[in-house]
Scaffold this active site. Structure first.
Site, PDB file in Angstrom:
ATOM      1  N   HIS A 135      24.026  -1.100  -5.736  1.00  0.00           N
ATOM      2  CA  HIS A 135      23.604   0.146  -4.755  1.00  0.00           C
ATOM      3  C   HIS A 135      22.472   1.030  -4.940  1.00  0.00           C
ATOM      4  O   HIS A 135      22.384   2.318  -4.499  1.00  0.00           O
ATOM      5  CB  HIS A 135      24.943   1.029  -4.744  1.00  0.00           C
ATOM      6  CG  HIS A 135      26.148   0.304  -4.608  1.00  0.00           C
ATOM      7  ND1 HIS A 135      26.988   0.064  -3.507  1.00  0.00           N
ATOM      8  CD2 HIS A 135      26.960  -0.424  -5.616  1.00  0.00           C
ATOM      9  CE1 HIS A 135      27.973  -0.499  -3.721  1.00  0.00           C
ATOM     10  NE2 HIS A 135      28.021  -0.748  -5.098  1.00  0.00           N
ATOM     11  N   LYS A 150      -4.127   8.489  -3.679  1.00  0.00           N
ATOM     12  CA  LYS A 150      -3.333   7.456  -3.208  1.00  0.00           C
ATOM     13  C   LYS A 150      -3.706   6.074  -3.778  1.00  0.00           C
ATOM     14  O   LYS A 150      -4.857   5.753  -3.627  1.00  0.00           O
ATOM     15  CB  LYS A 150      -3.127   7.689  -1.733  1.00  0.00           C
ATOM     16  CG  LYS A 150      -2.338   8.905  -1.172  1.00  0.00           C
ATOM     17  CD  LYS A 150      -0.903   8.874  -1.706  1.00  0.00           C
ATOM     18  CE  LYS A 150       0.114   7.876  -1.360  1.00  0.00           C
ATOM     19  NZ  LYS A 150       0.681   7.947   0.283  1.00  0.00           N
ATOM     20  N   GLU A 162       3.685  -4.059   1.709  1.00  0.00           N
ATOM     21  CA  GLU A 162       4.221  -3.691   3.234  1.00  0.00           C
ATOM     22  C   GLU A 162       3.913  -4.576   4.390  1.00  0.00           C
ATOM     23  O   GLU A 162       5.014  -4.536   5.138  1.00  0.00           O
ATOM     24  CB  GLU A 162       3.753  -2.210   3.366  1.00  0.00           C
ATOM     25  CG  GLU A 162       4.242  -0.925   2.415  1.00  0.00           C
ATOM     26  CD  GLU A 162       3.479   0.204   2.327  1.00  0.00           C
ATOM     27  OE1 GLU A 162       4.112   1.307   2.340  1.00  0.00           O
ATOM     28  OE2 GLU A 162       2.246   0.098   2.612  1.00  0.00           O
TER      29      GLU A 162
END
Ligand code: ARG
Length: 469
Positions: free
Chosen positions: A154, A281, A288
């Protein structure tokens, strides 16, 4: 030679010709179509169905075309497809004799054969690529058999494990992907040539000979099925969809693990990008894009299944529309397998962070409950309750897992059972130590070092056997 001049008075409108032409994506079956024509013509010659001299001329012209390449063909959309472009080429070279080539053959069995030939090659490549991916995973696993991390259920801390154990879960999933592709391959490797349009032909062709010449293992036994069926494409793309889901799951984890919050891995700069505005960043763009390309592969599968779902038997032009979806799925899978394999190989694991997380949030609680069962012969449910309450009490009080000792456990045990457990201090300490807990999981498939090494060995043997080493 104009195919239409016999039956049809009018030329197709330019737009209609463009709309229905498959020339663009037929480029991919160019060489296969030459081989297919070559095998068919050879067989026609051997069977004495067409004159030997004419057959020889056709065969030589086909070889010439193979050397010259696709640019030798006139490829405008007035030519319906590659089969016509190729026949036109042979006709231009040797005149009407070329027409013998199409005796007892149809574009329907021809395209089905070509697609299967090219797909076989693509699947062989994908199989080799999956094996390389598994090899890379094995190398990483070997370096990390004792690198502790917390395993999740989970997406919540569950139990300690190791990076190697986790990586092997990818490796074994990819092994099944490999086996699925291999299984689909068997049904791609069947030759429909000789089905002709749909009912074979009255010429005494030898289907087994063309099968053999083209390197297929089996024949498609029924000629209507031979030209109608594209389930080999649906099956292949469904195995590719499952393969891409494996890759996408890996990407998802690497995206999460590389966040500041997890801090478990560092993705190499070669597989990351930065922001045009936020100079700090480092974004996991490759992972992705792969995650999103998976959706594309699923989409291709649904498109393919939807095209075939209500087609009446035998050839319908709808089948042509399947082809680009097949190649899209195949191409996506090649690129995903290769790049994600490379990305994974370049990862740096943060072993300190892995250990820190494994010890931070009671991931060893199951082992503590197991200790109570083993040592005090209490039923697991009672032990589960004692440990559950102990953890909850510690969290409320702001205590770390390292604070738990036999006395602290006994406060709860006494509340719940009226008795003290009087557990051994050293045993409790060991049960709370993620590194020790990992080593207790010696069962087949578990994370203990010896077991993981055995798993690595087994998977390596699989890779070696499959790659013929
Ligand atoms: N271009 C067609 C395809 O890809 C080849 C078969 C055409 N057959 C026909 N009867 N129009 O399926």
């Amino acid at each position: 030679m104009n195919l239409r001049s016999g039956r049809l008075k009018d030329k197709m409108s330019h737009d209609a010709a463009d709309f229905t032409s498959s020339l663009d994506f037929d480029r991919r079956i160019f060489q296969a179509d030459i081989l297919c024509n070559h095998a068919h013509t050879t067989m026609l010659k051997e069977q004495g169905i067409i004159p030997s001299d004419d057959a020889e001329k056709i065969l030589q012209t086909l070889s010439k075309l193979s050397d010259e390449g696709i640019d030798a063909l006139k490829m405008d959309s007035s030519v319906e497809d590659i089969h016509m472009a190729l026949e036109n080429y042979v006709t231009d070279q040797i005149g009407e004799t070329a027409g013998f080539m199409h005796t007892g053959k149809s574009r329907n069995d021809q395209v089905a054969t070509d697609l299967r030939m090219v797909l076989k090659e693509e699947l062989e490549k994908i199989l080799a690529e999956i094996l390389d991916f598994i090899s890379n995973i094995l190398e990483l696993a070997e370096e990390n058999t004792e690198t502790i991390m917390v395993g999740y259920t989970h997406l919540q801390h569950a139990q300690p494990t190791t990076i190697a154990h986790h990586l092997l879960s990818y490796g074994y999933a990819l092994k099944r992907d490999y086996e699925r592709v291999q299984d689909a391959y068997k049904r791609v490797d069947m030759c429909p040539l000789g089905s002709a349009a749909l009912t074979t032909t009255s010429f005494p062709i030898n289907r087994d000979r063309t099968r053999e010449l083209l390197g297929f293992s089996k024949l498609m036994e029924n000629s209507i099925d031979g030209v109608s069926s594209r389930d080999f494409i649906a099956e292949t793309v469904s195995t590719l969809a499952i393969l891409s889901s494996t890759i996408s799951k890996i990407c998802e984890e690497m995206i999460i693990w590389s966040t500041y919050e997890f801090g478990l891995v560092e993705i190499d700069g070669q597989y990351a990008s930065t922001s045009s505005i936020m100079p700090q960043k480092k974004n996991p763009d490759v992972a992705e894009i792969a995650r999103a390309k998976t959706a594309g592969v699923y989409g291709e599968l649904i498109t393919i299944l939807t095209i075939i779902k209500s087609l009446p038997q035998s050839y319908n032009r709808d089948l042509q529309e399947l082809t680009p979806h097949l190649w899209n799925a195949v191409d996506s899978c090649h690129s995903m397998v290769n790049i994600i394999s490379d990305m994974l190989s370049s990862l740096k694991f943060n072993s300190e962070r892995g250990l820190e997380l494994a010890g931070a949030n009671f991931s060893t609680a199951t082992e503590l409950a197991d200790l109570i069962v083993k040592d005090k012969k209490l039923p697991f449910r009672v032990a589960h309750q004692i440990v559950g309450r102990t953890v909850s009490k510690a969290i409320e009080a702001g205590f770390k897992p390292s604070y738990i000792n036999p006395e602290y456990i006994d406060i709860v045990a006494h509340e719940l059972t009226g008795e003290f457990l009087l557990l051994d201090k050293e045993l409790v300490k060991q049960a709370l130590d993620p590194e020790k807990v990992v080593q207790t999981r010696k069962v087949v498939g578990g994370p203990a070092t010896a077991e993981v090494k055995e798993s690595i060995k087994q998977l390596r043997i699989f890779v070696q056997v499959e790659s013929g080493q």
